[in-house]
Design a protein around this motif. Structure first.
Motif, mmCIF file in Angstrom:
data_model
loop_
_atom_site.group_PDB
_atom_site.id
_atom_site.type_symbol
_atom_site.label_atom_id
_atom_site.label_comp_id
_atom_site.label_asym_id
_atom_site.label_seq_id
_atom_site.Cartn_x
_atom_site.Cartn_y
_atom_site.Cartn_z
ATOM 1 N N LEU A 137 0.830 -1.203 0.000
ATOM 2 C CA LEU A 137 0.000 0.000 0.000
ATOM 3 C C LEU A 137 0.868 1.258 0.000
ATOM 4 O O LEU A 137 0.569 2.232 -0.718
ATOM 5 N N ILE B 118 -1.539 -9.526 -2.670
ATOM 6 C CA ILE B 118 -2.249 -8.264 -2.439
ATOM 7 C C ILE B 118 -3.459 -8.459 -1.534
ATOM 8 O O ILE B 118 -3.745 -7.639 -0.656
ATOM 9 N N ASN C 208 -5.546 -2.416 -0.488
ATOM 10 C CA ASN C 208 -4.539 -2.683 -1.519
ATOM 11 C C ASN C 208 -5.167 -2.663 -2.912
ATOM 12 O O ASN C 208 -4.637 -2.059 -3.852
#
Length: 728
Positions: A279, A354, A363
């Motif tokens: 992120l 992710i 994300n």
């Protein structure tokens, strides 16, 4: 250790093909099975269907991968011997590895174990189905739950969720809650649809592809052909992964002579953030694109909502925070941002690196933000692609396998089928596990998959499922759940594989493409098709209490007619067995800047950056699949691409081996706040970023907590903090 290859694919893949063909009864027999007109049984790239096996959605042939060979060989193996369940007790089965259970043979006879018994016993289909029906009639509906894997057909999935709701419960969930549910939630919040915004052709015409948090060479090998075509057209690939995966560096595609002989360089840039640093990295890319003024202002202002609030938030995040929380150099993030700024058609791909975080939805939203920033949404050859795992996990979700039905589907089911549906709040997968542990659930029904093996905190998972009064599995082969998750009464019902169905069925690829599988002759006497099992139970439990004619629903064409009436965008499925016309589901591919949100615009989202986990003497863990594995199914013990000869290992950087005072190949104790593993070996592995650790799933699940993303309820299989010490 085994010799680690310098490239994925290549001659070792060809040799492996011949090996699996021999196991399956010969090359000709395997070729015939692989070329049949059935959708591939493994990943959701979407091979086969009416174009024939080894053909992708763009018509390319031959497209061969080890995953499909492994699954086909498993289905072509002989039956479990008659004496097997008399020889091995359930206690003994718990000592079997996932590999040994998978290779015990095909299940052909219904099995039951009762409380106080340590053996499965063979029963007739009549007795087994009567047991299931009787248990359902003895409990209240909300004391049950229904779990679906991606191996089943759309027809079976639709029927079972319909039965569950008419029975009276919304405890209907699927395996995506443990993989890509964060993608579905994140994408829906951004563009109004929870699936890929592109088709396969878009990928091959991109001039830049981001592959984030995934390992397609091992888990989705057929995508490598598409990446090769991107490279040959002058495009670029940026790989983002804390581990340098061999096949993402270089891959030899056996079906392409040039690639096979000389190899194809895949990643032009390989970036290794710390586990959990995605992120911050994604925010950094957006920050630099803004700093150099390369955003698409017209797209952001005309086709997106929330631009000014979002960009002000990004500008307020310092580079120091981004670098600290991604553990990447600013120069690496800048290089990615500038490559992105130069590209004209960009595809963002990602997998569970992710989604398997407590901020998995964020994300995915951050990836969508990046795509919006330069107008890489709502046009051909650009967009968002969650690389989904099982071949029909997306279809199962599409036909209503979720705790809460979409409003349009709920209304259509009631109006078109003249039924009344429950409105109680259904439980997601993890919530069902926790409710079972608390004694609030009594009955579980698993349509394929390995629910036990898919769960975090495997000690808790075994306890939860074992506290049920009844647990029903529809399976083709044995798995660890059959040994470790045994209720007061456990019933295993053997079912047919996809290419053994007597009627055509359908599946949906990750590109929103519905494929028709013709089925074929059964390889063994005994297994039944899932649709027959479901309708027989539904008829016995519900009888004539609903307007549904369950005997008529044994015809898959009748089921498809119902699907066409109630699932938006699926109207073409009604006649697919006559027309043979496979189709793209409407309203999901965005080649124009028109999105399925209330305003018609894409939605930008702001995020605070999470800190990296761990402290002195601790490592962040990522659980992964091996090259010889698919989901929880282990086809081979070794992991060739990582040079590993066994699965009971933890891979860490040589610096961490030295800092922890360990020796390579030393037996260690691995612990987390959730659990502990002993007897594993530590392996020095230069290709992982120092400060992180890699272990195989599902063996490492005992270490993984039940902490989950609050929006998607997906457990954080990545980023668990572990400690490693010498074994006494």
């Amino acid at each position: 250790m085994v010799r680690k290859p310098k490239a994925g694919g290549g001659w070792q893949a060809v040799r492996y093909t011949f090996k699996k063909a021999r196991e399956a009864g010969g090359l000709r027999r395997m070729w015939k099975a692989m070329r049949s007109r059935n959708a591939c049984k493994t990943c959701a790239v979407g091979m086969g269907g009416q174009r024939g096996g080894m053909v992708n959605e763009s018509g390319h042939f031959p497209e061969v991968c080890k995953k499909s060979l492994q699954a086909m060989a498993a289905d072509m193996q002989g039956a479990v011997p008659d004496s097997f369940f008399e020889t091995y007790s359930i206690s003994q089965l718990r000592k079997f590895t996932p590999y040994q259970l998978e290779h015990a043979g095909r299940l052909t006879q219904p099995l039951v174990s009762a409380k106080g018994e340590d053996y499965y016993r063979v029963v007739s289909w009549t007795e087994a189905l009567e047991l299931v029906s009787r248990r359902l009639l003895q409990i209240s509906a909300d004391e049950s739950f229904f779990y679906f894997s991606g191996r089943s057909s759309n027809e079976a999935g639709f029927l079972l969720q319909l039965f569950a709701r008419l029975y009276g419960t919304n405890n209907v969930n699927n395996c995506s809650y443990y993989c890509h549910q964060a993608s579905g939630v994140g994408l829906t919040s951004a563009v109004g649809s929870g699936t890929a915004t592109v088709v396969l052709e878009d990928v091959e015409h991109a001039d830049l592809v981001f592959v984030i948090g995934g390992n397609p060479p091992s888990n989705h090998p057929r995508l490598m052909t598409s990446l090769m075509r991107v490279k040959r057209s002058g495009g670029k690939v940026i790989a983002v992964n804390p581990v340098i995966e061999t096949g993402l560096v270089r891959f030899k595609i056996p079906s392409n002579v040039r690639s096979m002989l000389f190899g194809t360089t895949i990643a032009d840039m390989y970036v290794q953030p710390h586990i959990g640093g995605d992120l911050a990295m994604l925010t950094g890319i957006a920050k630099h694109v803004d700093e150099i003024g390369m955003q698409d202002e017209s797209f952001l202002t005309e086709s997106c909502d929330g631009y000014q609030e979002w960009i002000s938030h990004v500008r307020g995040i310092s580079w120091n925070e981004i670098v600290q929380k991604s553990c990447l150099e600013k120069s690496e993030i800048v290089e990615m941002a500038e490559a992105y700024s130069r590209a004209e058609n960009v595809i963002f791909c990602w997998t569970m690196g992710i989604t398997h975080h407590q901020h998995g939805v964020e994300n995915v939203q951050a990836i969508a933000n990046l795509a919006m920033m330069r107008g890489m949404l709502g046009k051909p050859h650009a967009g968002l692609l969650p690389i989904r795992g099982h071949s029909n996990v997306q279809g199962i979700g599409s036909v209503g396998v979720t705790p809460k039905l979409k409003d349009a589907i709920f209304s259509a089911l009631e109006n078109e089928l003249n039924v009344s549906l429950p409105t109680s709040v259904g439980k997601d997968t993890l919530a069902c596990m926790e409710a079972a542990h608390e004694g609030l659930l009594k009955f579980g029904f698993c349509l394929g998959g390995n629910l036990y093996g898919s769960n975090p905190d495997s000690v808790f998972a075994a306890e939860s499922l074992s506290r049920l009064e009844s647990l029903v599995y529809l399976s083709t082969t044995l798995n660890t759940g059959h040994a470790h998750a045994v209720a007061d009464e456990t019933i295993i019902l053997p079912v047919l594989a996809r290419d053994e169905e007597p009627e055509p069925t359908t599946q949906e690829s990750m590109f929103n493409f519905v494929r028709l599988s013709d089925g074929g002759p059964a390889r063994h006497e005994g297994p039944r098709r899932e649709v027959d099992v479901i309708t027989d139970i539904a008829h016995e439990v519900l009888g004539d209490s609903t307007p549904i004619d369950w005997q008529e629903m044994k015809n898959c064409s009748t089921v498809r007619s119902a699907i066409a009436r109630v699932i938006p965008g699926w109207d073409k499925i009604k006649d697919i067995d006559q027309t043979k016309e496979e189709f793209q589901i409407g309203g999901r591919t965005f080649h124009k800047p028109e999105f399925n949100t209330p305003t018609g615009n894409a939605q930008l989202h702001k995020h605070d950056l999470p800190p990296l986990k761990g402290g002195e003497g601790e490592l962040r863990l990522m659980t992964v699949r091996s090259e010889g594995q698919f989901n929880t199914v282990v086809y081979e013990e070794e992991d060739i691409y990582r040079g590993q000869d066994r699965r009971d290992v933890v891979l860490i950087h040589p610096e961490d081996v030295a800092n922890l005072g360990l020796q390579n190949d030393q037996q260690v104790v691995i612990s987390s706040d959730t659990g502990e593993i002993t007897g594993f070996r530590v392996r020095a592995y230069e290709d992982i970023r120092a400060g992180n650790a890699l272990m195989y799933y599902p063996e490492a699940n005992v270490l993984v907590s039940r902490r989950a993303d609050p929006s998607s309820k997906t457990p954080a299989f990545k980023g668990e903090v572990i400690r490693i010490s010498p074994e006494e």
